[in-house]
Design an enzyme around this catalytic site. Structure first.
Site, PDB file in Angstrom:
ATOM      1  N   ALA A 110     -30.386 -13.113   7.466  1.00  0.00           N
ATOM      2  CA  ALA A 110     -30.174 -13.757   6.266  1.00  0.00           C
ATOM      3  C   ALA A 110     -29.239 -13.410   5.466  1.00  0.00           C
ATOM      4  CB  ALA A 110     -31.577 -13.914   5.372  1.00  0.00           C
ATOM      5  N   ALA A 111     -28.931 -11.733   5.452  1.00  0.00           N
ATOM      6  CA  ALA A 111     -27.873 -11.026   4.513  1.00  0.00           C
ATOM      7  C   ALA A 111     -26.556 -11.817   4.566  1.00  0.00           C
ATOM      8  CB  ALA A 111     -28.095  -9.528   4.658  1.00  0.00           C
ATOM      9  N   GLY A 113     -27.053 -13.874   2.203  1.00  0.00           N
ATOM     10  CA  GLY A 113     -27.952 -14.893   1.567  1.00  0.00           C
ATOM     11  C   GLY A 113     -27.351 -16.331   1.353  1.00  0.00           C
ATOM     12  N   ARG A 138     -28.364  -4.402   3.750  1.00  0.00           N
ATOM     13  CA  ARG A 138     -27.890  -5.586   3.497  1.00  0.00           C
ATOM     14  C   ARG A 138     -29.235  -6.628   2.760  1.00  0.00           C
ATOM     15  NH1 ARG A 138     -23.837  -8.118   6.447  1.00  0.00           N
ATOM     16  NH2 ARG A 138     -25.245  -9.831   7.126  1.00  0.00           N
ATOM     17  N   ASP A 178     -28.426 -17.609  11.962  1.00  0.00           N
ATOM     18  CA  ASP A 178     -26.881 -17.176  11.958  1.00  0.00           C
ATOM     19  C   ASP A 178     -26.535 -15.971  12.857  1.00  0.00           C
ATOM     20  OD1 ASP A 178     -24.267 -17.409  11.131  1.00  0.00           O
ATOM     21  OD2 ASP A 178     -24.647 -16.272   9.397  1.00  0.00           O
ATOM     22  N   CYS A 231     -20.124 -17.576  14.234  1.00  0.00           N
ATOM     23  CA  CYS A 231     -18.706 -17.899  13.678  1.00  0.00           C
ATOM     24  C   CYS A 231     -17.736 -17.310  14.651  1.00  0.00           C
ATOM     25  CB  CYS A 231     -18.464 -17.079  12.542  1.00  0.00           C
ATOM     26  SG  CYS A 231     -18.818 -15.415  12.454  1.00  0.00           S
TER      27      CYS A 231
END
Length: 445
Positions: A110-111, A113, A138, A178, A231
């Site tokens: 999550a970091a 955020g 983080r 992510d 990414c």
């Protein structure tokens, strides 16, 4: 600009005749974005405030491009939690994953955020957001952003995904991954990332991605949905990673993603996935795969925390009676001297490394209750009896954010300090002066 040779070879094979356009994108300016906090403001209304030059991000209804040279991080609205600064492509995962008010949602990596604040705003205060990052450092940055946004129904923790899977089997309705990746999609924006790119890094990321997917598969209830994103452009970290997962987990299937905003199909049989290329959109490189677990079941209910004895809450109730206009329903719990209001859906977190459990209301000090910064950020102007609401152009706004004492007429006592109606923090008013209670670590510099 000198791209890694092996990366160049892979991109030429991947893009074909589009490779030249991809290279040309490195000569273009990067894109800057902010995403409106829908718990506090609407996208349309922020535009009318004319604080910045904004243009809509097509794939995120609350997202905007702002102009290079503008400084939204040095603006009182940022300190009021009205928006989050986020690269436009990074807004995709939180926009694509379907969220229903009341869902139990896990953001496993999550970091700092961006996705958690987006998901928390979409929950509209109902349900549960668990935001986890394996790095405690983080996770602290993640915590601040969640508190800044005024998200009340969240738990912030720092645990390996495997340990969470042991505790939360079939617990979540929605999960967002992510995943840690080689970052190829960010080369245009952050040139230094090229220096750490090599085949060993790709192999490490693939291993991490596989382990995270396995853990999250256990935690998702039948009928739930899981969004995997990176990414990077590497097929090994994207389509191949998803292919290996689906081959092992026949209970999962891909869900088509809307491609109407310039996104490309995934490679080969993975056309339902989405690829974002910087030469095709106004943003950086990204990959998305939305999956659903077959069947249907209600999320499993786990043992919850036991609420606080009412006699222990007397100082808070006394504070609430004199300071607030509203009351709260839910489970109150002290952890040390800190009082929290727990989300309705929150199970016991005993034995886990938790940084924040629900909404931190404040601290009990020598029998008196003192409200927290997080409490202020989760309130609205109309929730509090005493308010000092300054217009944006008033110099007392910046002075307050710097930790100074400012003057403001009104009733003595705890006061919520606001800018244009949006809470910034607490002060204690006495004789027309506001003794500053703004969080030390948040001060304007």
């Amino acid at each position: 600009m000198e791209l890694p040779v092996k990366f160049t070879e892979k991109m030429k094979e991947l893009l074909g005749e589009d490779y030249a356009k991809y290279l040309d994108s490195f000569e273009e300016s990067r894109h800057y974005g902010l995403r409106v906090n829908m718990l506090k403001e609407t996208a349309q209304h922020l535009q009318t405030r004319n604080a910045f030059t904004l243009a809509p991000v097509p794939w995120c209804g609350e997202g905007f491009y702002y102009t290079e040279g503008e400084r939204p991080a040095k603006h009182p609205y940022y300190h009021a939690g009205i928006y989050y600064l986020q690269e436009p492509s990074a807004m995709c995962p939180g926009a694509v994953l379907p969220i229903d008010v009341g869902d139990r949602v896990l953001d496993i990596c999550a970091a700092p955020g961006g996705k958690s604040t987006q998901l928390g705003a979409r929950l509209q205060g109902v349900g549960l957001l668990v935001a986890n990052d394996i790095s405690v450092g983080r996770a602290k940055a993640l915590l601040k952003n969640i508190e800044l946004f005024g998200i009340r129904n969240s738990v912030v923790m720092s645990e390996p995904p495997g340990k969470l899977a042991e505790r939360f089997s079939s617990f979540f309705d929605k999960i967002i991954i992510d995943a840690p990746c080689s970052g190829e999609g960010m080369f245009r924006k952050e040139r230094d990332m090229m220096k750490s790119w090599d085949e060993n890094m790709l192999a490490f990321c693939q291993k991490e991605q596989g382990e995270i997917l396995e853990s999250c598969a256990q935690m998702l209830r039948p009928g739930g949905m899981m969004l995997y994103s990176t990414c990077t452009f590497a097929i090994e970290e994207n389509e191949k990673r998803i292919g290996d997962f689906l081959e092992k987990h026949g209970e999962f299937s891909l869900v088509p993603i809307d491609k109407s905003h310039g996104f490309s199909d995934g490679i080969g049989e993975f056309r339902h996935c989405a690829r974002l290329y910087p030469h095709q959109i106004k943003g950086e490189g990204h990959f998305l795969a939305l999956m659903q677990k077959e069947g249907y079941s209600e999320p499993i209910n786990l043992e919850g925390e036991v609420g606080e004895d009412e006699k222990n809450l007397a100082p808070f109730h006394e504070f609430a009676k004199t300071v607030l206009k509203i009351t709260f329903k839910g489970t109150y719990k002290f952890f040390g001297e800190n009082l929290y209001l727990l989300p309705k859906e929150m199970p016991s977190m005993k034995g886990l490394r938790v940084l924040r459990t629900g909404w931190q209301l404040g601290t009990l000090k020598k029998g008196r209750f003192e409200p927290s910064q997080a409490f202020a950020m989760g309130l609205s102007k109309n929730d509090v009896q005493n308010v000092a609401d300054f217009p944006l152009e008033d110099d007392r706004v910046i002075r307050y954010l710097k930790g100074e004492t400012v003057e403001a007429d009104g009733k003595d006592g705890w006061t919520l300090v606001c800018v244009d109606g949006f809470p910034l923090g607490w002060a204690k008013r006495q004789g027309g002066r506001l003794k500053n209670k703004y969080a030390v670590g948040w001060k304007w510099e």
